[in-house]
Motif scaffolding. Structure first.
Motif, PDB file in Angstrom:
ATOM      1  N   VAL A  26     -10.006  11.934  -7.225  1.00 20.45           N
ATOM      2  CA  VAL A  26      -8.926  11.446  -7.845  1.00 20.45           C
ATOM      3  C   VAL A  26      -7.876  10.818  -6.747  1.00 20.45           C
ATOM      4  O   VAL A  26      -7.876   9.263  -6.874  1.00 20.45           O
ATOM      5  N   LEU A  27      -7.486  11.550  -5.604  1.00 17.64           N
ATOM      6  CA  LEU A  27      -6.850  10.780  -4.661  1.00 17.64           C
ATOM      7  C   LEU A  27      -7.750   9.663  -4.019  1.00 17.64           C
ATOM      8  O   LEU A  27      -6.993   8.765  -3.795  1.00 17.64           O
ATOM      9  N   SER A  28      -8.915  10.019  -3.741  1.00 18.01           N
ATOM     10  CA  SER A  28      -9.707   8.893  -3.018  1.00 18.01           C
ATOM     11  C   SER A  28      -9.636   7.700  -3.851  1.00 18.01           C
ATOM     12  O   SER A  28      -9.412   6.476  -3.301  1.00 18.01           O
ATOM     13  N   GLY A  29     -10.233   7.728  -5.141  1.00 20.99           N
ATOM     14  CA  GLY A  29     -10.090   6.795  -5.991  1.00 20.99           C
ATOM     15  C   GLY A  29      -8.869   5.705  -6.232  1.00 20.99           C
ATOM     16  O   GLY A  29      -8.760   4.678  -5.833  1.00 20.99           O
ATOM     17  N   ALA A  30      -7.807   6.921  -6.043  1.00 17.47           N
ATOM     18  CA  ALA A  30      -6.387   5.866  -6.240  1.00 17.47           C
ATOM     19  C   ALA A  30      -5.948   5.146  -4.982  1.00 17.47           C
ATOM     20  O   ALA A  30      -5.541   4.092  -4.996  1.00 17.47           O
ATOM     21  N   LEU A  31      -6.428   5.718  -3.704  1.00 15.25           N
ATOM     22  CA  LEU A  31      -5.821   5.163  -2.599  1.00 15.25           C
ATOM     23  C   LEU A  31      -6.830   4.018  -2.601  1.00 15.25           C
ATOM     24  O   LEU A  31      -6.245   2.986  -1.931  1.00 15.25           O
ATOM     25  N   LEU A  32      -8.103   4.021  -2.766  1.00 10.33           N
ATOM     26  CA  LEU A  32      -8.925   2.922  -2.735  1.00 10.33           C
ATOM     27  C   LEU A  32      -8.381   1.786  -3.585  1.00 10.33           C
ATOM     28  O   LEU A  32      -8.521   0.647  -3.148  1.00 10.33           O
TER      29      LEU A  32
ATOM     30  N   PHE B  35       0.867  -1.254  -0.069  1.00  9.91           N
ATOM     31  CA  PHE B  35       0.058  -0.026   0.065  1.00  9.91           C
ATOM     32  C   PHE B  35       0.858   1.169  -0.124  1.00  9.91           C
ATOM     33  O   PHE B  35       0.568   2.277  -0.768  1.00  9.91           O
ATOM     34  N   ILE B  36       1.886   1.379   0.945  1.00 11.01           N
ATOM     35  CA  ILE B  36       2.828   2.503   0.819  1.00 11.01           C
ATOM     36  C   ILE B  36       3.542   2.565  -0.495  1.00 11.01           C
ATOM     37  O   ILE B  36       3.625   3.886  -0.886  1.00 11.01           O
ATOM     38  N   ALA B  37       3.780   1.707  -1.097  1.00 14.95           N
ATOM     39  CA  ALA B  37       4.301   1.855  -2.723  1.00 14.95           C
ATOM     40  C   ALA B  37       3.460   2.612  -3.454  1.00 14.95           C
ATOM     41  O   ALA B  37       3.739   3.314  -4.310  1.00 14.95           O
ATOM     42  N   GLY B  38       2.112   2.096  -3.467  1.00 17.13           N
ATOM     43  CA  GLY B  38       1.235   2.673  -4.365  1.00 17.13           C
ATOM     44  C   GLY B  38       0.852   3.756  -3.618  1.00 17.13           C
ATOM     45  O   GLY B  38       0.457   4.960  -4.544  1.00 17.13           O
ATOM     46  N   PHE B  39       1.149   4.389  -2.449  1.00 10.87           N
ATOM     47  CA  PHE B  39       0.908   5.795  -1.945  1.00 10.87           C
ATOM     48  C   PHE B  39       1.989   6.681  -2.763  1.00 10.87           C
ATOM     49  O   PHE B  39       1.409   7.802  -2.844  1.00 10.87           O
ATOM     50  N   GLY B  40       3.255   6.285  -2.942  1.00 10.15           N
ATOM     51  CA  GLY B  40       3.925   7.078  -3.641  1.00 10.15           C
ATOM     52  C   GLY B  40       3.374   7.659  -4.822  1.00 10.15           C
ATOM     53  O   GLY B  40       3.496   8.858  -5.554  1.00 10.15           O
ATOM     54  N   ALA B  41       2.690   6.770  -5.706  1.00 10.61           N
ATOM     55  CA  ALA B  41       2.009   7.060  -7.060  1.00 10.61           C
ATOM     56  C   ALA B  41       0.879   8.019  -6.813  1.00 10.61           C
ATOM     57  O   ALA B  41       0.594   8.888  -7.894  1.00 10.61           O
ATOM     58  N   VAL B  42       0.109   7.713  -5.820  1.00 12.23           N
ATOM     59  CA  VAL B  42      -1.019   8.653  -5.409  1.00 12.23           C
ATOM     60  C   VAL B  42      -0.450  10.340  -5.044  1.00 12.23           C
ATOM     61  O   VAL B  42      -1.065  11.015  -5.554  1.00 12.23           O
ATOM     62  N   LEU B  43       0.839  10.227  -4.494  1.00  9.56           N
ATOM     63  CA  LEU B  43       1.317  11.702  -4.224  1.00  9.56           C
ATOM     64  C   LEU B  43       1.671  12.092  -5.661  1.00  9.56           C
ATOM     65  O   LEU B  43       1.068  13.560  -5.893  1.00  9.56           O
ATOM     66  N   ALA B  44       2.392  11.556  -6.536  1.00  8.92           N
ATOM     67  CA  ALA B  44       2.652  12.167  -7.977  1.00  8.92           C
ATOM     68  C   ALA B  44       1.149  12.460  -8.732  1.00  8.92           C
ATOM     69  O   ALA B  44       1.074  13.331  -9.426  1.00  8.92           O
TER      70      ALA B  44
END
Length: 210
Positions: free
Chosen positions: A155-161, A40-49
């Motif tokens: 967008v951020l919520s959808g990506a985090l989901l 999840f943390i790895a994906g969170f990096g993409a969410v920030l970008a």
């Protein structure tokens, strides 16, 4: 907050995160080897970008809404065609789970690597510009920065989901994951992008001939 824009943003966040590329493979590898949180943390990096790109695209479209409205036909047509290209590329891609490096067991290292992967990908910002520019009347109006913010938060919520669900699923089924799973996800994401493009182009055609 504009709920419609927020939900639209969530859908965009999901369909832009779902295609299996380097970041998804990185997140899946980390979830397979280390469990839910590292994935999840790895994906969170993409969410920030993605948040950086979505903010630039959403507020940019809002700021130049008169230009967008004046050239709506061309923008939506180009956006729809770009989405078709993205959808076909995603559908036909064949990602691999084995090989490469996931950056090691350090949790935050995965986030840094995925952020760098995403923020240096010019296709990401072009994708957001194409999608946001194709929203037409569903995009935030000129000066509606609250609406633009709702779109970005969606967008951020959808990506985090997406990253939460993906990491949870992979960590549960880590012993069964293979390349066929990745291809199946890409096929589904590609179809969604193509359907989205078809809706946009159908609307353009309807307004042109009716």
């Amino acid at each position: 907050m504009n709920i419609e824009l927020f939900i639209t943003g969530m859908i965009i966040g999901l369909i832009t995160s779902a295609p299996i590329g380097p970041v998804n493979v990185l997140a899946i590898r980390r979830a397979v080897h280390y469990g839910f949180l590292p994935g999840f943390i790895a994906g969170f990096g993409a969410v920030l970008a993605d948040g950086v790109f979505a903010t630039a695209a959403a507020f940019g479209v809002t700021a130049i809404s008169e230009f967008v409205e004046r050239h709506e036909f061309y923008i939506q047509t180009i956006g729809g065609l770009l989405l078709i290209i993205f959808g076909v590329v995603v559908f036909r891609s064949h990602p691999h789970l084995k090989g490469g490096s996931d950056g090691g067991p350090t949790v935050w290292r995965g986030m840094i690597v995925s952020f760098a992967m995403t923020v240096t990908n010019p296709g990401a910002i072009l994708g957001f510009i194409a999608i946001f520019g194709s929203l037409g009347e569903h995009a935030p109006e000129k000066g509606d920065y609250i609406g633009a913010l709702a779109l970005v938060l969606g967008v951020l919520s959808g990506a985090l989901l997406w990253w939460a669900c993906l990491s949870a699923l992979v960590s549960k089924l880590r012993n069964r994951m293979n390349d066929n799973w990745l291809s199946a996800i890409n096929h589904g994401a590609g179809v969604v992008l193509l359907v989205f493009a078809a809706i946009i182009l159908a609307k353009v055609g309807y307004e042109l001939f009716c």
